[in-house]
Design a protein around this motif. Structure first.
Motif, PDB file in Angstrom:
ATOM      1  N   ILE A  88       0.459   8.267   0.809  1.00  0.00           N
ATOM      2  CA  ILE A  88       0.929   6.894   0.639  1.00  0.00           C
ATOM      3  C   ILE A  88       2.340   6.742   1.209  1.00  0.00           C
ATOM      4  CG2 ILE A  88       1.376   5.094  -1.080  1.00  0.00           C
ATOM      5  CD1 ILE A  88      -0.405   7.242  -2.897  1.00  0.00           C
ATOM      6  N   MET A  90       5.935   5.681   1.397  1.00  0.00           N
ATOM      7  CA  MET A  90       6.821   5.400   0.272  1.00  0.00           C
ATOM      8  C   MET A  90       7.483   4.034   0.390  1.00  0.00           C
ATOM      9  SD  MET A  90       8.452   9.211  -0.278  1.00  0.00           S
ATOM     10  CE  MET A  90       9.297   8.812  -1.798  1.00  0.00           C
ATOM     11  N   LYS A  93       4.095   1.416   0.251  1.00  0.00           N
ATOM     12  CA  LYS A  93       3.065   1.757  -0.746  1.00  0.00           C
ATOM     13  C   LYS A  93       1.652   1.660  -0.151  1.00  0.00           C
ATOM     14  CE  LYS A  93       6.386   2.137  -3.674  1.00  0.00           C
ATOM     15  NZ  LYS A  93       6.942   3.493  -3.916  1.00  0.00           N
ATOM     16  N   THR A  95      -1.648   3.119   1.628  1.00  0.00           N
ATOM     17  CA  THR A  95      -2.374   4.380   1.778  1.00  0.00           C
ATOM     18  C   THR A  95      -2.731   4.572   3.251  1.00  0.00           C
ATOM     19  OG1 THR A  95      -3.320   4.158  -0.436  1.00  0.00           O
ATOM     20  CG2 THR A  95      -4.392   5.707   1.056  1.00  0.00           C
ATOM     21  N   HIS A 173      -7.435   3.764  -3.686  1.00  0.00           N
ATOM     22  CA  HIS A 173      -6.732   4.052  -2.428  1.00  0.00           C
ATOM     23  C   HIS A 173      -7.658   3.971  -1.214  1.00  0.00           C
ATOM     24  CE1 HIS A 173      -2.790   5.067  -4.079  1.00  0.00           C
ATOM     25  NE2 HIS A 173      -3.401   5.757  -5.016  1.00  0.00           N
TER      26      HIS A 173
END
Length: 203
Positions: A88, A90, A93, A95, A173
């Motif tokens: 993921i 950062m 956020k 995926t 995800h």
């Protein structure tokens, strides 16, 4: 002359141990290959006839040990069907990569103590080939040029009891319009594990 393999007997617990060991090496390998942690925080070990990089980071090792111990519990209860490792970004956020491992278990015909004859050399070869394929995937997976974190998900029976408040429901995800590659599998005759990786194309 006929060729003869090395036969051993394993039960449910033995099969679970094989799967737990595989995930330990597999997840560390992905973390190294995808550059999630600095390369100098890994050390080389030998297993399955391969050199595999394993993390030396104590916090990460403790976290993964908790994950693997709970995985073992769910597998022994025959309640775990899929393990997903999601990478993921950062900052957004989002995926960007999703490693999925489907685990099929013959619930009807396998009890805790029933032993099945297997050729452990064949299983080790299957695992070696799968880890090699994961290592080689860096040749086609998009370059990761932003900081990423990872999440490990367990897909279990709906009636599965969570071990503590630290464990909670999570999103799946799923990556929209992802490219997906089917990877190799291995079979202990008690569990059959099939792997794949889905990823977001750059651009």
């Amino acid at each position: 002359m006929s060729s003869v393999g090395v036969c051993n007997s394993i039960n449910l617990k033995g099969s679970v141990s094989i799967i737990k060991e595989f995930f330990n090496y597999c997840i560390n390998n992905i973390l190294f290959q995808r550059g999630i942690y600095p390369s100098d925080s890994f050390t080389a070990v030998q297993n399955y006839g391969l050199t595999i990089l394993m993390s030396k980071d104590e916090r990460l090792k403790k976290y993964l040990q908790i994950i693997f111990d709970q995985m073992q519990t769910f597998l022994l209860q025959r309640k775990l069907h899929r393990v997903v490792m999601a990478l993921i970004r950062m900052d957004t956020k989002e995926t960007i990569e999703r490693w999925e491992f489907r685990i099929d278990c013959d619930k009807e015909n396998i009890d805790d103590e029933k032993k099945i004859d297997v050729d452990l050399k064949v299983i080790q070869t299957q695992i070696r080939d799968l880890i090699r394929q994961i290592t080689a995937s860096i040749t086609y997976l998009p370059l990761i040029d932003n900081p990423v974190s990872f999440d490990i998900l367990f897909f279990t029976d709906k009636d599965t009891q969570l071990p503590s408040a630290d464990w909670q429901d999570s999103i799946s995800h799923i990556i929209p319009n992802a490219e997906e590659v089917q990877l190799r599998s291995f079979n202990t005759k008690i569990h059959n594990l099939k792997a794949s990786v889905a990823y977001k194309q750059n651009g």
